[in-house]
Design a protein around this motif. Structure first.
Motif, PDB file in Angstrom:
ATOM      1  N   ARG A  26       3.999 -19.071  26.844  1.00  0.00           N
ATOM      2  CA  ARG A  26       4.786 -18.592  27.988  1.00  0.00           C
ATOM      3  C   ARG A  26       4.614 -19.557  29.154  1.00  0.00           C
ATOM      4  O   ARG A  26       3.499 -19.999  29.429  1.00  0.00           O
ATOM      5  CB  ARG A  26       4.313 -17.192  28.431  1.00  0.00           C
TER       6      ARG A  26
ATOM      7  N   GLU B  58       3.845 -19.676  32.174  1.00  0.00           N
ATOM      8  CA  GLU B  58       3.228 -18.924  33.265  1.00  0.00           C
ATOM      9  C   GLU B  58       2.619 -19.873  34.281  1.00  0.00           C
ATOM     10  O   GLU B  58       2.357 -21.036  33.980  1.00  0.00           O
ATOM     11  CB  GLU B  58       2.052 -18.101  32.721  1.00  0.00           C
TER      12      GLU B  58
ATOM     13  N   LEU C  52      -2.582 -17.926  30.337  1.00  0.00           N
ATOM     14  CA  LEU C  52      -2.399 -19.289  29.832  1.00  0.00           C
ATOM     15  C   LEU C  52      -0.959 -19.521  29.403  1.00  0.00           C
ATOM     16  O   LEU C  52      -0.185 -18.579  29.276  1.00  0.00           O
ATOM     17  CB  LEU C  52      -3.320 -19.501  28.624  1.00  0.00           C
TER      18      LEU C  52
ATOM     19  N   GLN D  24      -2.606 -14.193  19.923  1.00  0.00           N
ATOM     20  CA  GLN D  24      -2.560 -12.736  19.781  1.00  0.00           C
ATOM     21  C   GLN D  24      -2.869 -12.308  18.355  1.00  0.00           C
ATOM     22  O   GLN D  24      -2.546 -13.015  17.394  1.00  0.00           O
ATOM     23  CB  GLN D  24      -1.161 -12.214  20.135  1.00  0.00           C
TER      24      GLN D  24
ATOM     25  N   ARG E 161       6.576  -0.248  29.540  1.00  0.00           N
ATOM     26  CA  ARG E 161       6.357  -1.616  29.099  1.00  0.00           C
ATOM     27  C   ARG E 161       7.581  -2.415  29.507  1.00  0.00           C
ATOM     28  O   ARG E 161       8.690  -1.929  29.429  1.00  0.00           O
ATOM     29  CB  ARG E 161       6.136  -1.668  27.580  1.00  0.00           C
TER      30      ARG E 161
ATOM     31  N   ALA F 149      -5.517  -6.874  31.204  1.00  0.00           N
ATOM     32  CA  ALA F 149      -4.919  -6.284  29.997  1.00  0.00           C
ATOM     33  C   ALA F 149      -5.441  -6.972  28.741  1.00  0.00           C
ATOM     34  O   ALA F 149      -5.326  -8.183  28.591  1.00  0.00           O
ATOM     35  CB  ALA F 149      -3.401  -6.390  30.060  1.00  0.00           C
TER      36      ALA F 149
HETATM   37  P1  AMP Z   1       2.136  -8.592  26.397  1.00  0.00           P
HETATM   38  O1  AMP Z   1       3.079  -8.790  25.286  1.00  0.00           O
HETATM   39  O2  AMP Z   1       2.480  -9.380  27.622  1.00  0.00           O
HETATM   40  O3  AMP Z   1       1.821  -7.160  26.699  1.00  0.00           O
HETATM   41  O4  AMP Z   1       0.783  -9.241  25.874  1.00  0.00           O
HETATM   42  C1  AMP Z   1      -0.130  -8.576  25.035  1.00  0.00           C
HETATM   43  C2  AMP Z   1      -1.502  -9.134  25.348  1.00  0.00           C
HETATM   44  O5  AMP Z   1      -1.507 -10.554  25.176  1.00  0.00           O
HETATM   45  C3  AMP Z   1      -1.917  -8.937  26.799  1.00  0.00           C
HETATM   46  O6  AMP Z   1      -2.486  -7.677  26.988  1.00  0.00           O
HETATM   47  C4  AMP Z   1      -2.910 -10.039  26.987  1.00  0.00           C
HETATM   48  O7  AMP Z   1      -4.170  -9.686  26.452  1.00  0.00           O
HETATM   49  C5  AMP Z   1      -2.334 -11.150  26.152  1.00  0.00           C
HETATM   50  N1  AMP Z   1      -1.545 -12.081  26.977  1.00  0.00           N
HETATM   51  C6  AMP Z   1      -0.267 -11.963  27.375  1.00  0.00           C
HETATM   52  N2  AMP Z   1       0.120 -13.018  28.105  1.00  0.00           N
HETATM   53  C7  AMP Z   1      -0.943 -13.831  28.185  1.00  0.00           C
HETATM   54  C8  AMP Z   1      -1.183 -15.109  28.802  1.00  0.00           C
HETATM   55  N3  AMP Z   1      -0.235 -15.740  29.476  1.00  0.00           N
HETATM   56  N4  AMP Z   1      -2.412 -15.653  28.666  1.00  0.00           N
HETATM   57  C9  AMP Z   1      -3.374 -15.035  27.983  1.00  0.00           C
HETATM   58  N5  AMP Z   1      -3.214 -13.855  27.364  1.00  0.00           N
HETATM   59  C10 AMP Z   1      -2.015 -13.243  27.468  1.00  0.00           C
END
Ligand code: AMP
Length: 433
Positions: A122, A124, A131, A136, A269, A291
Motif C-alpha cells: 500500500r 502509505e 509500511l 498478512q 470496516r 490494529a
Molecule cells: P486491513 O485490511 O487494513 O484491515 O489490514 C488488516 C491488518 O493488516 C491490519 O490490522 C494490520 O495489522 C495490517 N496492516 C494493514 N495495513 C498495514 C500497513 N500499511 N503496514 C503494516 N501492517 C498493516
C-alpha cells in the motif's frame, strides 16, 4: 564515490537474526489453520486494478489513495499497455475470490476454506507499524453454505486462536454487525440524515466521505468527528429482526467458545464488501497503529465479481504488528549450535570435514573458513550464542581428538576421534537436545 542503495521507504529487510521469528509464526499459523480445515492458496502479488476497485469500492481509502500501480509502460520489447491496469495487491480477499471464481472452486466443494500468508502493498506514509510492503496471514471461507452464525463465530475465534497460539495475550476483540445489504442501506440513510446538520464541523476527509460513502465517517480518528458521530447514537436501529437474531446467535456461539469480545456499534470496516459480522483486533501496546487484524462477512462479493451467489467470511492479521507486539517476549536463539575453529592449515581441513559430518547428522554448525586469532574467533562464537565450540589444532591432530568447549557450562574436555570416527563427539553434541 559509488552510490549505495538503501531499502525502499516503507519496506524492510528481514535479516537472518530475525527470520526465525517469521518462520516460527508462519509454521505455527499453518499448523493451526490446517487444524481448522483451511488449505493454503498462493495467488499472484499483482492483479488487475479493476478487481480491487470493484471489490473494495472506488471510494475506499485504499483504492483512492494507496494503490501501487505497475508502470503503464512495460519493458521495451512488450506492447506499452501490457502492464497498465495492473496493481500490487493491497489486500488479498479480492484476489482469493478472483481465484475461487476463475478456478471454479465452487464446483469442487460446498465450503472452500482457504488461507494465505504473504506480502501486501500500500502506498502509505510510512511510520512505525505502517509500511508500504507488509505481510498478512489471512483466511477466507467461501461457499453456498457459509451463512451460518456458527461459522462466523468459528472464524472470529480462529483469529483469536492464531494470536494466542503465537503467545500474544494483551489484545482486544471488537465485533459488530452491519446487517444485510438492505440493513446497510438503511444504516447509510440514517447516518446521512443525522450527520447533515453537522457537515460544516466535520474534517475535510469526512466531508468528502459524507458525499461519497457516509459509513466511512465512523472510521474517522479525528476527535471532533468522533464526538459528532457518537452523539448520533445510531446503535443497531438499522438492523432488521432477522439480522438482529443472526448477530445474537454469533455472540452466543462466541460465548460458548469462551471468546472474550466487546460489541462496538461504531465499528464498520472501510471496504464496501462487508455485510453482517465485522470484527477488529487491536493491541494497546502498539500505540497509534494498534490494529493487529480485522475481518468480516462479505456475502455479495463473489457474485459481484461474476461468480456464483455464495456467501463468504474471512480475516487478515498483520504479521509486522504481531511481531512488534511479541517483541518483548521474543528471544533470539543462536543461528547455529556448534562453531568449529581450526588453528592451522591442516586443522582447518579437518574442521571442514568434521563440519560436513555434523551437518549431515542434522547438527547445525559453522566454522571459521580461514585462519584468524583464537581470541577473535571465540568472541565471534560468543556473539553468535552457540552452545559448543570445537577446537582443532596441532596437538589435537596428533592425538586424534578435538577439544569441546561447552559454552553454557564454561567447561571443556578432549574427545577422542579416531580417523573419521566422530561417533563419541556426535553423541556428546546431541545429548540433551
Ligand atoms: P486491513 O485490511 O487494513 O484491515 O489490514 C488488516 C491488518 O493488516 C491490519 O490490522 C494490520 O495489522 C495490517 N496492516 C494493514 N495495513 C498495514 C500497513 N500499511 N503496514 C503494516 N501492517 C498493516
Amino acid at each position: 564515490m559509488t552510490k549505495t542503495f538503501s531499502v525502499p521507504r516503507g519496506t524492510s529487510d528481514i535479516l537472518p537474526a530475525h527470520a526465525h521469528v517469521w518462520e516460527k509464526i508462519e509454521r505455527q499459523a499453518r499448523r493451526l489453520l490446517n487444524t481448522y480445515g483451511y488449505r493454503e492458496i498462493r495467488t499472484p502479488i499483482f492483479e488487475e486494478t479493476e478487481l480491487f476497485a470493484r471489490s473494495m469500492g472506488q471510494t475506499s481509502d485504499i483504492v483512492q489513495k494507496q494503490m501501487l500501480h505497475l508502470a503503464a509502460q512495460g519493458p521495451k520489447d512488450s506492447p506499452p499497455s501490457q502492464l497498465s491496469g495492473l496493481s500490487l495487491r493491497p489486500e488479498n480477499t479480492a484476489a482469493v475470490v478472483r481465484a475461487y471464481i476463475h478456478n471454479d472452486l465452487s464446483r469442487k466443494e460446498s465450503l472452500t476454506k482457504l488461507f494465505y500468508i504473504g506480502p501486501m502493498f500500500r502506498g502509505e506514509r510510512p511510520q512505525k507499524g505502517r509500511l508500504r510492503q507488509f505481510h498478512q496471514i489471512g483466511v477466507e471461507a467461501i461457499g453456498p453454505g457459509t451463512l451460518s452464525p456458527l461459522l462466523d463465530a468459528e472464524v472470529i475465534a480462529l483469529s483469536v486462536h492464531v494470536l494466542e497460539s503465537l503467545g500474544l495475550k494483551g489484545f482486544q476483540l471488537k465485533i459488530n454487525t452491519l446487517g444485510s445489504l438492505e440493513d446497510k442501506k438503511h444504516f447509510t440513510q440514517l447516518l446521512h440524515k443525522g450527520l447533515k446538520p453537522y457537515v460544516p464541523e466535520l474534517c475535510e476527509d469526512c466531508r468528502e466521505r459524507f458525499e461519497r460513502n457516509v459509513l466511512r465517517t465512523l472510521d474517522c480518528k479525528q476527535k471532533g468527528c468522533r464526538e459528532i458521530v457518537q452523539g448520533l447514537n445510531v446503535g443497531h436501529r438499522y438492523l432488521s429482526p432477522e439480522s438482529q437474531k443472526y448477530f445474537h446467535q454469533v455472540t452466543e456461539a462466541l460465548d460458548s467458545l469462551g471468546v472474550q469480545y466487546e460489541v462496538s456499534v461504531k465499528l464498520v470496516r472501510g471496504l464496501d464488501y462487508y455485510t453482517h459480522a465485522v470484527f477488529e483486533i487491536s493491541d494497546p501496546s502498539l500505540g497509534s497503529q494498534d490494529a493487529l487484524g480485522a475481518g468480516g462477512r462479505y456475502d455479495n462479493l463473489v457474485s459481484q465479481l461474476g461468480g456464483p451467489p455464495v456467501d463468504a467470511i474471512g480475516f487478515a492479521l498483520g504479521m509486522e504488528r504481531i511481531i512488534l507486539a511479541l517483541a518483548q517476549e521474543e528471544q533470539t536463539p543462536p543461528s547455529v549450535n556448534v562453531y568449529i575453529i581450526g588453528m592451522d592449515e591442516p586443522s582447518l581441513k579437518k574442521a571442514f570435514s568434521l563440519l560436513n559430518v555434523l551437518r549431515r547428522e542434522g547438527i547445525s554448525s559453522d566454522m571459521s573458513y580461514r585462519l584468524t586469532s583464537l581470541k577473535n574467533q571465540m568472541r565471534w562464537a560468543n556473539k553468535m550464542g552457540v552452545r559448543a565450540v570445537i577446537l582443532i589444532g596441532e596437538d589435537e591432530l596428533k592425538r586424534q581428538c578435538v577439544t569441546l568447549k561447552d559454552m553454557e557450562k564454561g567447561s571443556q574436555e578432549q574427545i577422542s576421534i579416531t580417523g573419521d570416527d566422530y561417533q563419541l563427539l556426535k553423541d556428546k553434541l546431541t545429548q540433551g537436545s
